[in-house]
Design a protein around this motif. Sequence first.
Motif, short mmCIF file in Angstrom:
data_model
loop_
_atom_site.label_atom_id
_atom_site.label_comp_id
_atom_site.label_asym_id
_atom_site.label_seq_id
_atom_site.Cartn_x
_atom_site.Cartn_y
_atom_site.Cartn_z
N CYS A 155 0.84 -1.21 0.00
CA CYS A 155 0.00 0.00 0.00
C CYS A 155 0.87 1.26 0.00
O CYS A 155 0.63 2.20 -0.77
CB CYS A 155 -0.90 0.00 1.24
N ILE B 282 -4.50 -1.19 -6.43
CA ILE B 282 -5.27 -0.74 -5.26
C ILE B 282 -6.61 -1.43 -5.19
O ILE B 282 -7.07 -1.86 -4.11
CB ILE B 282 -5.42 0.79 -5.29
N LEU C 234 -7.31 -1.37 3.77
CA LEU C 234 -7.00 -0.36 2.75
C LEU C 234 -7.66 0.97 3.07
O LEU C 234 -7.03 2.04 2.96
CB LEU C 234 -7.44 -0.85 1.37
#
Length: 1756
Positions: free
Chosen positions: A435, A461, A472
Amino acid sequence: MLAAENASIGAAVFPYDTWNLPKAALLALQTLKMALICHPCLAPIKKSGDDFCIVDQDFGFHPQISVNKDLMEQLGKGCTGTVESMFNLHTKIGCLGEVTTKLVTTLGFWKDVFSKRKETVQKNSSKNLLGNGEEGVYNEVVSLLGYMDGQDKDKIALRIAHIAETKLAIVVTLLLEKLQQDEKNRVDIYCVLEKVLRQDTEGLERRLLSKIITLASNHMRETQAVTDELKVAASNTLVTLARCYFNEVMYELQCCLKPLELPEEFTFITLGNLSSAYALKCIPFVGMTLNVMSSMLQLAKDSRMKQALCGVLEKFSRAVNVYFSNWEKCPFPRMGEAQFCDKILPFYCHVTSNWLTCKELELKQVIIKALGPMMSLLLHKEEQQDQIFEQISWLLEQYKEDIDAFHVTKSLSQLLEVSGAYKIPLPKGKFQAICSALHHQICSQAKQLSMENHVELFYCILLLAHSSPDDLIAFLHSQLKIENETVRVASLNLLRAIVSADMPETRVKKFLIVKAVKSTLNDQSTKVRNAVLHFIRRLLSSGSVENCAAWDMVAYVFNEFSVSTSKLQKTNLSTQDAQEESAIQTMCIDILQCLDTSVSGMTQVLWPRLLEYVVPAQYTGTLKPLCRCLRELAEKKQQEGEEAACLDYTKLPTPQGLLARLLVVASSPYEREGHGCDALQLLKTLHQNIHAAVGETWTVKIPSLLQYIEGNTENSLDHAQWERILLQFLRTSLEMIDDSAWTSQLSLALNQQMAGYATPSKEKSFLYKALGTSLAVCQDLVHVKSQIQKFLKTTDYMEAPERQGIISILAFSAESHLDLTLNTLQEFGAAMNKVKISGFIGRLKDYHHGKRGKTRSTLMLTYSSVAVHAPKDQLFSRVEADITGNILHHYRTSCQVLGISVANKDMYLKLTLIQSATEISCAILETKDSQAFEFSYKLELLGHMLDFIQKEPLDSLASPVRYKAILAIGHLSKLKPSLTLEENRDLLDQCLKSLFPLPPLEQMKEEGETAKDALHIQLLYEWSLEALGELMKILLEEAPTPDWFQEMFHLLETWFSSGKEWERERALQASIQLLTAYQETVNSTTQENFDQFGSLIGLLAPYSCDSLATSRQWVADCISCLLHIQGQSMNLGSAEEELRCLREALTASDSEALFQASSKMAKVVSEYFPSEQATDFIEAILDGMLSTSPTCATAAGLWMKTILKECGNTMLDEVPDILGIIYIRMPTVQQGSLRQFLVEAVSILAHHHLEAVISSLLSKCLPMDSDTTELWRSLGGDSLFTTQVLQILTDKIKNPTSQEGSINSETETDRQLAAAEPLTATCAIFEVVSALQSSKAVQELLPELFAVLLQQVSRTLGQEMPLPKMSSRRRLFRKGQQLCVGDPCRLSIEALESVLFKGVNERLVRTLRNQRTWVLLENPETHHEGVCLLVSVLLRSELITPEIIQSLLPWLNSPTENWRVTSTAFFAQLMSDPMLREKKFLKSVLHILEAKAHDMNSIVRQMAVRGLGNLVYGAPDKVKKHKKLLLDVLIRASNDTSKSEVIGESMKALAKVLKELNEKDIGSSFRDLTTQIRTYFDNEDDTLRSLAFVLFGVLARSAKSKWKAYFADQVRQSWVTLLLHLQDPSPKVSMECRATFHLCAPFLGRKRLQAVINEHLGGTAELKPEELQVDICRHLAKENAELQENLYKSTITYFHSSWEEIRAAAAKLVGIILEHTDTQHMKWLDMENLLISLQVLQKDPSLTVQLVAAQVTSDI
C-alpha cells in the motif's frame, strides 16, 4: 535425464520435411511427438526396442511390423483429427507403443506416396507452373515488388495481399523466389508475405508451407550476414503463419531446440511470441520446451540470451495462467497446477538466485517482467508461497531503481490477481508495504507517471480493496489526515476508484469511506476541493446512498457552488483562479444534474431539504438540476400520499417566497440552459404546497406556458409578450386565491427577493412588474398606497434600473388603482416642489446632475406609463390635464434655472419627453374612439420633436434622440387634428435631412471607443431608418393618394444623385419602405392603374449596380415591389422567385456578374412593362445615366437596351419621342461606353421599326453633328438589317421627298444650296458604311450605290450646305456651340470613298487617295480629272458594270452641267477600256462624244476629246475606221481658242491617234496639223509647249515620203526654236524638246551636223546646251554659212522672249556664233544693231541676262 532422453526420441521421429504430407498424417505425427516427450506414461520408452517400435535416424521402421488397416484408411482419407482424438485412440488401444507403431507405419506410407510427387514438382520452376491467365498476375506482382524502394510500401503490400486472395499460390511462390534472390529487400518482402499470410491460407500447398517455414527459420537463425531487422521479419512471418499452421511452425521451432545446446536468440523470441499469440495452443508444448530449456540455463552467459530466455519464461507463464482460467476451452485433458509449477520452479530459482544482481538495466527490466507471471504461477503451490512473498520486498525496492516502474507494477498486479482470486492472504507487513509503495508511486512527483503505469497502480489498489477493504480504507484515511495536497488528492482519487468499482467487499464500507472523505471538507485547496467533488459525483451515482451520510456530501456541493460564485464576483481574481473556480462551478452543476432520485435511499436524503436552496440567490446557477430533482422527489412523495408531500415551513421557504422565486426565474426561460421550464414544472408539481386554490388552474395554464417556451427559441422569443403572459398568469392566480393578506405577503416576498438579483437584469425588471401586478390585485388600498409611497421615497433616482422599477410598479398598479396612483404621484410631485435648493451653484448642479432632475424625468415617464396601463374607459378624462399637463410641467420645470428657461441640452430629458409623447400617443390610439378625440397638445409635442431632430449633430450618431423623435412624430401624426399635406411634406423633409447626411455607418462606428459603442451606433442607425420608414407609412396612410405618394418619392429622388454612396443607400432603403407602404395602402385600396411604373423603374434600375451591395439589394426589393404593384391583377408566377435569386446575385463583387444579374432583372420586368410608359422610362433612365456612378450608368444602359429589346415591337408610336429624348441627351453623355448604350438603343429600335427610325434620323439638320453620326453608325454596326438600311437611304437620294433635288428643276437657289434630304441620306450612307463589320451588304448594292453617290457628288459640286434648322429643345443643349461649315461635295465624296473602301478593298482606296482622286473630284476645276482617275482605277479592278454604264448614260444629255461633266469624264476614261466594245456601248458612246465635243461647257468638250483619243486604248482596231471623225474633231479642237485645256487635250489625243495612223491615213491634215502645232512652240503655257513638241515629234516619225520635204522645211524653220528651248525654264518642256530635236535632226540635211546633234542628244547623259551650241556653231562656220546666218537671225529674235532663261540662252548663243565665225565673212551681221540689242539686255530685269549680255558685249 529422462526428459532429455524423451526429447531426443521426439527429435528422431521428426527429422524430415513434412511439406507434402496430408493434414491427417501431420496431425498424427505431431501427436506422436507430444506423446513421446510430454506424457508421463512414456517414461520407459527408449530410442529403440523390440517391445515397442524401431526408430532410427532415417525415419525407418521394422518391416515385420504390421499396420493397422483401419487407422490407415482413416488417415489415408485425409481425415482431420485433434490431440484429444489421439489421446482417445491411445485409451482405446491401451498401449501407447501400438499407437507409436501405427503412426510410424502410416508416416512411412505417406513418405513413399509423396516422394515421387516432390521430385516432379521440384523439376519445374514457379513460372512454368503458371496457366494462361496467371502470367498476368505474376507480372503484376513482379512489377509491384520493383517499387518496394519507394515510400508506398504499405500500399504495395496491401495490393499484393489483395491479389493473393484469389491467386495465393502464385503470389507466395513469387515471394519465396524473391526472398532467395533479392537480398537487399528481404525485410520488405517478408512484410508483404506477412500481410498475405494474415488472410485465410488454409488452402496453401504443403510444398509452399514447408518452404516458407524452412526459409523463415533459416533467416531467423542465421548468425552471419543477417541483420536483426531481417530476423524480426522472419520471426513475425512464422508467428503469422501459425494462425493456420500452428503445429507445423511449432514443430520447426522444436526442431531448433536441442539439449545442452543454446539455440539462436530469435528461436526463443519466436517461441515467446507464439505463446503470446496462441496461448492455449502452446500448452501441450510447454513441458517439453521447458525440459529442453532447463539444460540451457547454465549455458546462458550473454545478456541478450538471458533476455530471450526470460522472455520465453514470462510468456509461457502467462500462457499457463491463461490456461488455468480457460482450461475448459482446450480440447485435451486438463493438466494440474503442480505439473506446471514443477516445470517453472527451477527456472524461477535460477533467475532469482543468479540473475537478480545484474547491473544491466535492460536485463533487469526483462527479469522483472518475467518474475510477475512466474511468481503468480508459483503462488498456486502452497509450499512456494512464503518464498514468493519474500520476493515482494525485492520487487518493491525496484521502484527506487532507474527502470520503467510499469513493469514492477504489472508484476505486482499479476501477483495480487492470483492472491485475490484464490483467496491467498498477503502477510500484514507485506500488505502495508505494498500500500505504501503504491501510494507513494501515485503521489510521487519525482518522475512523471506513464498512463499505463497509472492505470496499473489503481488496478493494484482495487485488488487490495478486494482482498482487504478495511485495511486499505484505514490506510487511506490515515493518508487523508496528512495535510499535504498531493497526498490528499491521490487518496481521494483512490477512494473514488474504490467506490466506482462497486465491489461487494467495499459496497458495505461506504460509511467508512465517506467518513474518511469528510475529514477533508474544510480544505480550501482547489485541487482537493475538485477531488472531493469528483468523489461525491461518483458516490451519488453509485447503487445506494443509504447509511453513508450522503446529505453532507450534497450540502458540500451547494456550499462549494456558492463559494465559487462569491470568488468569481471578485475583481482581483487571477485568470488561473477564475478558470479553476469556473471548473468547480461546472463540476457542482454536473453533480446535481447527475443526481438520480431512483437510487436507493436518495429520496430520504434529499426531501425536503433541497427546497432550502431554491430561494437564495447564490444558488441560482443550480436551479435547473435542483428543480428537476425536487419535481421528481415531490412526485414520489405525492404518490405516497398527501401527508408525505406536506412541508414543514419552519425551516423551508414560504409559499409566497417559492412562487415569487420560481415565477421570476421563469421570466427568463432560456437562461442557464433553460431553467425557466424546470421552474414552471416544479411550480406545477408544488401547486398543493403553494395554495390549494390554484391547483386546477395551474394544471391547465402551466403546460400551455411550457408549450409556448418549447415553441420558441432564445432568439425568437418575444420577451415582452412572454412577460405579459406570465404577469397575466400571476394575476389570474392571485385572483383565484382571492386573499388580500396572502397577496400582500407575496408583494412583501417580492420586495425581499429584490436584493438577490443583479442590477440591471431581466429577472429584476420582471420582479418590479410582478410586484406592481400584486399591488394591482391587492384590495388593501392602504397597503397599496403605503407601498407606492415607500417606493417613491426610497428609490434611488440616480440609478436607471431603479427608476425603471418604480415606473413599472406604479404603471402596473394603475391597472386597477388609476386614481390612487395619479393622486399619489401628484402628491409626491407637489412635495418635491416645496423642497428648496439654496444657492445658484447648487441649483445649477441640480439642473445638470442632481437628483431632482432625474426624479422629474422619472415622474414624466411614470405618468406616460400610467397612461399606457390605465383602463381605456378612464383615459380620455385624465390624459390631458392630469397626465400630459403634468409631463409638460415637469419638462418645463426641468428646463429652468432660477425660474429662467434655458436651452435643453440634456439628452436624457429629451428622451424622456420623446418616450412620454410616444406612450401617450399609443395609449390614445389604443382606445376605441381615438379618431374622435382631439388631442390639444399634439402641435406642441410635434414642435418639441422637430426641434430635437434639428438640433441633433449631422456628423455623428451617438444618441437615440433622432430615431425616437421620428417614431414619436409618427405616433403623434395619427392623432387628431390632422396636418395639411404641405405640413406633412415639411415634416418628412426635415426627417430626411436629419438622417441622410450622416457619415457612413462604418465611419461612425469607428468613432466609438469600444466594440460595444460600435454596436450601439449600428443599432441606432438601423432603428433610425426603421423609424423613418414607419413615419412614411403613417403619413401615407393619412393621405392615401398617388399624388401624395409621388410627392414623397420626389423628396427621396433628390438624394439618389448624391455623390456619397451612403446617402444613396439610405435613400434607396427609404424607397422600398415607401413603396411597401404604398402597396399596402394606396394600391390595395384604390386598385387604379400605376402610371408611375415606367418612370420609377427608370429612376431605380441604374442603382442595381451601385457601389454598395446593400444599395443594390434595396433596388432589387424596390423593383420586386413595383412589379407586385404593377402586376396586381396578374399572376407573377416564377418572376417572384427569379427576382429573389437575382437579388442574391447582386451581392457579387465582380462587376460583370452584377451587370449580368441586372440585365436578367430587366428582362423579368419587361414582361410586365407598359409600352405607353416607354418615354417616361427612357427619360428617367437617361437622367439616371447622367447623374450616377459609372457602374450605375452602365446598368442604366443595360436596362434601356433590355426593355427596348423585349418591348420595342409595341412602341411604334413612341419611336420619334424616344429618339428625340436620346438625341437631346447625347451631347451631355460623353463617356464612350455610355454613348454606346444610346446608339445601341437606337439600333434596337431600328430592329423593330426601321423605317420610322430612319425617317426620324433624316429629319436632323445638316451639317450632321457627331451625335447623329454616331446614331447612323449604330445602324451600320448591325449586320442584320444593313442592306435594308442602305437600300432605304439609296432610295431617299434617288427619289427625294421634295423637288429640290430633282434633276428636272434647277434654279439659282438649287445651284447654290445642296438639297437637304439627299445630302443627309448621303452622309448617312457614309456613316452606315463606315461602321459596317462586313462588306457583304455594300458588295450587293455596289453598282447602285456607286451610281447614286457619283450622281450626288456631281450634284453637290460647288454647292453650299443647306440652311440649318435647329429645334429649340436641341438649342438648349447646344448653347454656346456653333455649327461648322461643311462642303456638300466633300461629304458626298466621303460617302463614295467609304462605299468603295468597304465594298472593294483598302488597296484600291489607298490608290485613289495617293493619286489625289478625291481632291480632284471635290474641286469643280479638276472634278473631271478626278472622275477619270476614279474610273481608271475601277476599270483595273473590273468594278465598272453594265448597270453602272446604263445608269450614267442619261446624264450625258442632262441639262445639269455638273452631271454632263461627270458623265462625259466617266465615258472618256471608259473609252480606254475594251469593255465598251465588248458590252456593245462603243458606237453610241462614240457618237455622243462627237456631239459633246461641241458642248457649250469647255470641260465637257475637253473630256469628249479625251474620250475620242482614248479609243486608241479601248479599240485600237477601230481608229482607222473612224479616222476622219477623229482627225476632224481633234484638229478642230486644237484650234479652240477659248480654253487651253481643250487644245492640250486635243494634242494629247492627236498624239495617240497619229501613232495608230500612217502617212496615207493622215492625208492632207498633215500640213494643217504641222503648221498649227508650230504656233504653240513659244506658247506661254508650259503644257501646250510640251504637248506641241511631243506632237511635232510624232509628226517627225510619220513624215515618210509625201510629206518629208515639207516637214524638212518646217524643221529648218523651227530648229533654232528647238535649240533654244533645250534650256526652257520648264524641265518637262526641255526634256520633250530634246526628244523632238533628236527626231528632227535628220531633216536638217547635214550628216555631220546630224552627227554633232546626235552626239549630244542621244543617250541619257546630262545635256550640256552650251557645248552643243559651240559644236553646232563650229560646224556651221566651216560648212554651212547659210544655216549659220539662219541661226543668227533666228536667235536674235529671242532677245525679246518672255522667259529670262531663253533670253539668256539667246545672248549666249549669239556670243558663241560670233566667237566661232570670222566677222569678215559675216556680211549679214549688223553689229551696231546687235550692240544696241545687247545694251537693252544689259538693263534686263534678270541679273543673269544682264551678266550674259555684258559678257557678250565685252567679247565683241
